[in-house]
Scaffold this motif. Structure first.
Motif, short mmCIF file in Angstrom:
data_model
loop_
_atom_site.label_atom_id
_atom_site.label_comp_id
_atom_site.label_asym_id
_atom_site.label_seq_id
_atom_site.Cartn_x
_atom_site.Cartn_y
_atom_site.Cartn_z
N VAL A 135 0.80 -1.23 0.00
CA VAL A 135 0.00 0.00 0.00
C VAL A 135 0.84 1.28 0.00
O VAL A 135 0.30 2.38 -0.11
N GLN A 136 2.14 1.12 0.09
CA GLN A 136 2.99 2.31 0.26
C GLN A 136 2.75 3.38 -0.79
O GLN A 136 2.71 4.56 -0.50
N HIS A 137 2.53 2.94 -2.06
CA HIS A 137 2.37 3.91 -3.14
C HIS A 137 1.04 4.67 -3.08
O HIS A 137 0.84 5.63 -3.81
N LEU A 138 0.11 4.27 -2.20
CA LEU A 138 -1.20 4.92 -2.13
C LEU A 138 -1.24 6.06 -1.11
O LEU A 138 -2.22 6.79 -1.03
N VAL A 139 -0.16 6.19 -0.32
CA VAL A 139 -0.15 7.20 0.74
C VAL A 139 -0.11 8.61 0.15
O VAL A 139 0.62 8.87 -0.79
N LYS A 140 -0.92 9.49 0.74
CA LYS A 140 -0.85 10.90 0.35
C LYS A 140 -0.88 11.78 1.60
O LYS A 140 -1.67 11.56 2.51
N ILE A 141 0.02 12.77 1.63
CA ILE A 141 0.03 13.71 2.75
C ILE A 141 -0.28 15.10 2.20
O ILE A 141 0.36 15.55 1.25
N THR A 142 -1.29 15.77 2.79
CA THR A 142 -1.65 17.12 2.36
C THR A 142 -1.50 18.08 3.53
O THR A 142 -1.94 17.78 4.64
N LEU B 86 5.48 27.75 7.77
CA LEU B 86 6.52 28.24 8.68
C LEU B 86 6.74 29.74 8.53
O LEU B 86 7.87 30.21 8.51
N ASN B 87 5.65 30.51 8.45
CA ASN B 87 5.85 31.93 8.14
C ASN B 87 6.42 32.75 9.29
O ASN B 87 6.71 33.93 9.13
N MET B 88 6.60 32.12 10.48
CA MET B 88 7.24 32.86 11.56
C MET B 88 8.77 32.74 11.47
O MET B 88 9.48 33.36 12.21
N PHE B 89 9.23 31.93 10.53
CA PHE B 89 10.68 31.74 10.39
C PHE B 89 11.24 32.62 9.28
O PHE B 89 10.50 33.24 8.53
N ASP B 90 12.56 32.64 9.17
CA ASP B 90 13.26 33.35 8.11
C ASP B 90 12.80 32.83 6.75
O ASP B 90 12.50 31.65 6.59
N LYS B 91 12.78 33.72 5.75
CA LYS B 91 12.31 33.34 4.39
C LYS B 91 13.10 32.17 3.81
O LYS B 91 12.56 31.33 3.10
N ARG B 92 14.41 32.13 4.12
CA ARG B 92 15.24 31.04 3.57
C ARG B 92 14.73 29.68 4.05
O ARG B 92 14.73 28.70 3.32
N ILE B 93 14.30 29.64 5.33
CA ILE B 93 13.82 28.38 5.89
C ILE B 93 12.49 27.99 5.25
O ILE B 93 12.28 26.84 4.86
N THR B 94 11.59 28.97 5.14
CA THR B 94 10.30 28.73 4.50
C THR B 94 10.49 28.14 3.10
O THR B 94 9.88 27.14 2.73
N LYS B 95 11.40 28.77 2.36
CA LYS B 95 11.64 28.34 0.98
C LYS B 95 12.20 26.92 0.94
O LYS B 95 11.76 26.08 0.15
N PHE B 96 13.16 26.66 1.82
CA PHE B 96 13.75 25.33 1.85
C PHE B 96 12.70 24.27 2.22
O PHE B 96 12.62 23.21 1.59
N ALA B 97 11.88 24.59 3.23
CA ALA B 97 10.86 23.63 3.69
C ALA B 97 9.86 23.35 2.57
O ALA B 97 9.50 22.20 2.31
N GLU B 98 9.44 24.41 1.87
CA GLU B 98 8.47 24.20 0.79
C GLU B 98 9.08 23.36 -0.33
O GLU B 98 8.43 22.48 -0.90
N GLY B 99 10.35 23.62 -0.63
CA GLY B 99 11.05 22.83 -1.64
C GLY B 99 11.19 21.38 -1.25
O GLY B 99 10.98 20.47 -2.06
N LYS B 100 11.52 21.15 0.01
CA LYS B 100 11.70 19.78 0.47
C LYS B 100 10.38 19.01 0.42
O LYS B 100 10.34 17.86 -0.02
N PHE B 101 9.30 19.65 0.85
CA PHE B 101 8.00 19.00 0.83
C PHE B 101 7.58 18.68 -0.60
O PHE B 101 6.97 17.64 -0.86
N LEU B 102 7.93 19.57 -1.54
CA LEU B 102 7.61 19.33 -2.93
C LEU B 102 8.33 18.06 -3.42
O LEU B 102 7.74 17.19 -4.04
N ARG B 103 9.62 17.95 -3.09
CA ARG B 103 10.39 16.77 -3.49
C ARG B 103 9.87 15.51 -2.81
O ARG B 103 9.90 14.42 -3.37
N ASP B 104 9.40 15.66 -1.56
CA ASP B 104 8.89 14.50 -0.82
C ASP B 104 7.48 14.12 -1.25
O ASP B 104 6.88 13.22 -0.67
N ASP B 105 6.90 14.89 -2.20
CA ASP B 105 5.56 14.59 -2.65
C ASP B 105 4.50 14.88 -1.61
O ASP B 105 3.44 14.27 -1.58
N ILE B 106 4.82 15.82 -0.70
CA ILE B 106 3.79 16.28 0.24
C ILE B 106 3.08 17.43 -0.46
O ILE B 106 3.71 18.36 -0.96
N ASP B 107 1.74 17.34 -0.50
CA ASP B 107 0.96 18.34 -1.22
C ASP B 107 0.69 19.53 -0.30
O ASP B 107 -0.05 19.42 0.66
#
Ligand code: FAD
Ligand code: MG
Ligand code: MG
Ligand code: MG
Ligand code: MG
Length: 555
Positions: A230-237, A246-267
């Motif tokens: 079932v692993q391929h059916l998992v979805k995280i939104t 993470l808008n209370m953090f520095d912009k660099r962190i926000t950007k990195f986190a959004e990029g990482k989630f994109l690569r991890d397939d987190i919607d």
């Protein structure tokens, strides 16, 4: 006058001691502490004056190390490893501290009493509810924390998980594992399996982001081996109402986190509001559109911020603070409009005094010879006191990269030479009015609650000393001479673990570090911050166990 707080505090203490001198001559002063979370625990750990009799009231007989709660949700750390029994903490004290497992249900400041209800029903009562009783106090310390804010969104209560208490983390862990077991049963359609394995996180703050990272790691590291079908059916939104996670953090962190989630397939759905949650579907609306979309889900974690507990809301109404968002205190953590009651941590907020409100008094104090103008020499003499009393001055200097107070004032005079500048009271006011724009509420974090608890304990440790010697206006600087400087927060930095052994760190001085090295920094700091050697050993061994054997997927 910039000394007002100190004097008022000394007054309050002296008048209180007179009022109680007769009745309590031989009795110890009774300090009642509400809550055994970060603020309450820190106060208890730092209090060491044996002239008090301390009573702790809290429905929870243990302290929880909340920063590791997300790690419990997917089995990286065991629940037992991050809690410390409150009786362990208080038994080590040389002072008289007792604990009562009960919830405070009402505060009556007029008669200096609180009303409580036992957290569990006792054997000799027929009712299922705990017994009620009252407790009197000389000083009351309110540290009851806050609760999850649902913004009255329909269906949140009853369909969502929260992540605030240890039971919440345990429930989430059981539910995550249950979802994978359910989705692995035979005779289910692909659609049904997909629904069960759709995990939704509402709120892109630190808690929501960290949980998503933990879940994603669990899926990539363990589910792959344990539930390969079932692993391929998992979805995280992740649903976030503002434009960034993470808008209370520095912009660099926000950007990195959004990029990482994109690569991890987190919607990540930005600018999206949840309007309703039913048993099977979650409805959202994009910013600026009227269209509502409904999506089937298996599990929702709701983590969109905090609101006040009913106890605090009622108390605020009683003392005329009904229209505020949190219990307001002054910079000495004394509840406004209420003698001998203190509040700290997530339930309270410090009402920082504006410089402009006190401008006439500050001016008078600086202008010792009553000439009606201030020279550089005169205000350098009071400079340190003003900066200490009004922290916004320092924040302003930092933001403008101004070296000292004098520069703020010379700026107002249009670059006149520093030696010759003279300011009238009006000019002084204009120059300083800009600094109030830098006032900020402190965040609702463990770091703040912990420092406030330690600060208040120090004030209590020295209170008696101050009663005996209610010296005149104490100076702000120069340690030792003054008893009660206002509370000052020291920001030591903030972490955002993102999963995949990567953590973003934002440290003082705008220092940002992201990746594996800050993950190790995170491990070492979080190990060192544990309240006892016992929990430290447990947490570290959980980490090692997980590295070697993976997570325990039973539940
Ligand atoms: P709490 O710690 O919530 O304690 C409140 C106490 O009051 C509890 O013991 C409760 O049982 C008791 N209580 C409740 N009602 C009553 C009542 N009626 N009468 C008596 N007692 C009562 N902060 C950070 O700085 N760094 C982090 O990494 C971080 N991570 C977090 C992760 C999660 C999942 C969560 C939920 C929070 C996190 N925080 C973090 C925030 C931090 O936990 C809070 O800011 C902190 O706990 C506030 O401390 P407190 O003492 O005010 O409240
Ligand atoms: Mg507390
Ligand atoms: Mg806590
Ligand atoms: Mg809390
Ligand atoms: Mg607060």
């Amino acid at each position: 006058n910039s000394n007002r707080g100190h004097v008022a505090h000394a007054d309050a203490i002296t008048s209180n001691s007179i009022a109680h001198a007769d009745a309590n001559a031989s009795k110890k002063k009774k300090v009642v502490v509400l809550g055994t979370g970060w603020a309450g625990m820190s106060f208890l750990k730092n209090l060491n004056n044996s002239t008090y009799e301390v009573k702790v009231v809290s429905p929870r007989n243990f302290f929880v190390f909340t920063p590791l709660l997300p790690s419990v949700t997917c089995g990286k750390v065991e629940a037992r490893s991050i809690v410390e029994p409150i009786r362990n903490i208080i038994r080590k004290k040389n002072i008289n501290v007792s604990y009562c497992e009960a919830e405070c249900i009402k505060i009556d400041p007029a008669s200096k009493k609180i009303y409580c209800r036992a957290a569990r029903a006792t054997l000799n009562t027929n009712s299922k509810q705990g017994e009620e009783f009252e407790v009197g106090y000389d000083y009351l310390i309110i540290a009851v924390g806050a609760q999850v804010n649902t913004f009255n969104t329909p269906g949140v209560e009853g369909n969502c998980h929260f992540l605030k208490e240890i039971e919440d983390a345990q429930k989430i862990r059981r539910n995550v594992i249950e979802s994978f077991e359910k989705a692995s049963l035979p005779n289910l359609s692909e659609e049904e399996r997909k629904k069960i394995l759709h995990f939704v996180v509402v709120g892109g703050g630190p808690t929501g982001v960290e949980f998503s990272g933990e879940l994603c790691d669990f899926v990539n590291e363990d589910v792959l081996k344990l539930y390969p079908t079932v692993q391929h059916l998992v979805k995280i939104t992740v649903i976030e109402a503002t434009d960034h996670i993470l808008n209370m953090f520095d912009k660099r962190i926000t950007k990195f986190a959004e990029g990482k989630f994109l690569r991890d397939d987190i919607d990540v759905k930005l600018g999206s509001m949840v309007t309703k949650i039913t048993e099977n579907e979650i409805s959202t609306k994009a910013k600026g559109s009227d269209k509502t979309t409904s999506t089937p889900y298996g599990m929702v974690l709701w983590s969109t911020g905090i609101g006040q507990r009913p106890l605090i809301k009622d108390f605020m109404k009683q003392i005329g603070q009904g229209n505020r968002r949190a219990l307001a205190t002054d910079e000495w953590l004394r509840v406004e409009g209420c003698d001998n009651v203190y509040a700290l941590g997530d339930c309270a907020t410090i009402n920082q005094r504006k410089v402009v409100e006190d401008i006439a008094e500050i001016f008078k104090r600086a202008d010792k010879d009553n000439s009606g103008t201030l020279t550089v020499k005169k205000f350098t003499e009071i400079m340190d006191d003003v900066i200490a009393r009004y922290p916004q001055v320092k924040l302003y200097m930092k933001s403008k990269r101004v070296r000292n107070f004098v520069d703020i004032l010379t700026e107002a005079k249009g670059n006149a030479a520093k030696e010759t500048i003279e300011l009238s009271i009006e000019e002084f006011k204009t120059a300083l009015s800009v600094v109030d724009s830098k006032m900020k509420n402190l965040p609702a974090t463990a770091q703040v609650a912990n420092q406030q608890g330690a600060y208040l304990a120090k004030c209590f440790n020295r209170m008696e000393e101050c009663e005996k010697n209610p010296e005149g206006p104490p100076r702000f600087r120069g340690t030792g001479r003054h008893r009660f400087h206002p509370f000052r927060y020291r920001h030591l930095g903030q972490f955002a673990p993102l999963g995949g052994e990567k953590t973003a760190a934002q440290l003082p001085g705008d220092w940002v570090s992201i990746g594996h090295s800050s993950q190790w920094l995170w491990y070492s700091i979080y190990a060192s911050k544990q309240v006892s050697w016992r929990t430290r050993a447990l947490v570290v061994s959980d980490w090692i166990r997980r590295f070697i054997f993976g997570r325990d997927a039973s539940g």
